[in-house]
Scaffold this motif. Structure first.
Motif, PDB file in Angstrom:
ATOM      1  N   LYS A  29      38.701  36.277  46.230  1.00 49.10           N
ATOM      2  CA  LYS A  29      39.655  35.721  45.273  1.00 49.10           C
ATOM      3  C   LYS A  29      40.973  35.489  46.006  1.00 49.10           C
ATOM      4  CE  LYS A  29      41.994  36.403  40.920  1.00 49.10           C
ATOM      5  NZ  LYS A  29      41.651  35.559  39.873  1.00 49.10           N
ATOM      6  N   ASN A  31      44.714  34.399  45.138  1.00 50.00           N
ATOM      7  CA  ASN A  31      45.702  34.197  44.081  1.00 50.00           C
ATOM      8  C   ASN A  31      46.706  33.134  44.493  1.00 50.00           C
ATOM      9  OD1 ASN A  31      44.733  36.315  42.310  1.00 50.00           O
ATOM     10  ND2 ASN A  31      45.524  37.734  43.837  1.00 50.00           N
ATOM     11  N   ASP A  54      40.060  29.938  38.837  1.00 49.16           N
ATOM     12  CA  ASP A  54      40.620  31.293  38.813  1.00 49.16           C
ATOM     13  C   ASP A  54      40.843  31.861  40.221  1.00 49.16           C
ATOM     14  OD1 ASP A  54      38.026  31.848  39.658  1.00 49.16           O
ATOM     15  OD2 ASP A  54      37.606  33.293  38.044  1.00 49.16           O
ATOM     16  N   THR A  56      38.549  32.272  42.603  1.00 47.98           N
ATOM     17  CA  THR A  56      37.376  32.933  43.190  1.00 47.98           C
ATOM     18  C   THR A  56      36.509  31.926  43.937  1.00 47.98           C
ATOM     19  OG1 THR A  56      36.067  32.691  41.166  1.00 47.98           O
ATOM     20  CG2 THR A  56      37.321  34.750  41.445  1.00 47.98           C
ATOM     21  N   THR A  91      40.264  39.415  49.549  1.00 43.95           N
ATOM     22  CA  THR A  91      41.315  39.315  48.542  1.00 43.95           C
ATOM     23  C   THR A  91      42.560  38.848  49.284  1.00 43.95           C
ATOM     24  OG1 THR A  91      40.378  41.145  47.280  1.00 43.95           O
ATOM     25  CG2 THR A  91      42.660  40.560  46.812  1.00 43.95           C
TER      26      THR A  91
END
Length: 192
Positions: A29, A31, A54, A56, A91
């Motif tokens: 993911k 951001n 989103d 991902t 991440t």
């Protein structure tokens, strides 16, 4: 006959679990990204991975041999070390791209080691500043850098040996360069 069939299926499942995968699973993911594509590329491979709204993503890639891959997203570059059999989860945050990378899963130790090396090398600064130091301060700084790199290595126990050998070779080249060029570069660096 039914018991024999169940035994056969069980043995097949156990054997297939122990077989190394001939691909990498790469997911994660990111951001704050505005891109819908994460571009992975090496000297021999490249792949575009779709990123959902989103942030991902999940895909697989076959690699010929363990290698460094460039990650390109939102006009920024990062890197990842991929080897068949890895099952990596990243991440990250697009606004703090490389500094915010955290890897989990199989192969994460190698990649988190690489990120730690990257962050540490950025803290070393410009080699000209090292060359400008007097001999004693230069030697102390080089010794401190060695200890820092060794301490990073001691944190990550499960680093892929090919990656570890590659990084140690690069570190050796850096130290050889610094030590062999101190005398000739010292006066030039002081004059700057």
């Amino acid at each position: 006959m039914r018991k024999l069939f169940i035994l056969f299926i069980s043995i097949t499942a156990i054997i297939s679990c122990n077989q190394p995968k001939d691909y990498v699973t790469f997911s994660g993911k990111i951001n704050n990204t505005t891109d819908s594509i994460l571009l992975l590329s090496s000297r021999t491979n490249s792949k575009k991975i779709n990123i959902k709204k989103d942030g991902t993503f999940k895909d697989t890639i076959k690699v010929d041999k363990a290698d460094f891959f460039s990650l390109q997203l939102d006009g920024k570059r990062g890197f990842v070390y991929l080897k068949n059999g890895f099952d990596l989860d990243l991440t990250a945050d697009s606004e703090n791209f490389m500094d915010g990378f955290v890897y989990e899963g199989r192969g994460s130790s190698s990649n988190n080691y690489l990120i730690s090396q990257y962050k540490f090398s950025r803290s070393i600064g410009n080699p000209q500043e090292l060359f400008a130091l007097d001999n004693e301060a230069f030697n102390k700084k080089v010794s401190s850098i060695r200890k820092g790199l060794d301490s990073i290595k001691s944190v990550y126990k499960d680093v892929d040996t090919t990656l570890l050998n590659n990084m140690e070779s690069q570190n050796k080249q850096m130290f050889d360069y610094l030590e062999k060029n101190y005398e000739t570069q010292h006066e030039k660096a002081k004059a700057m």
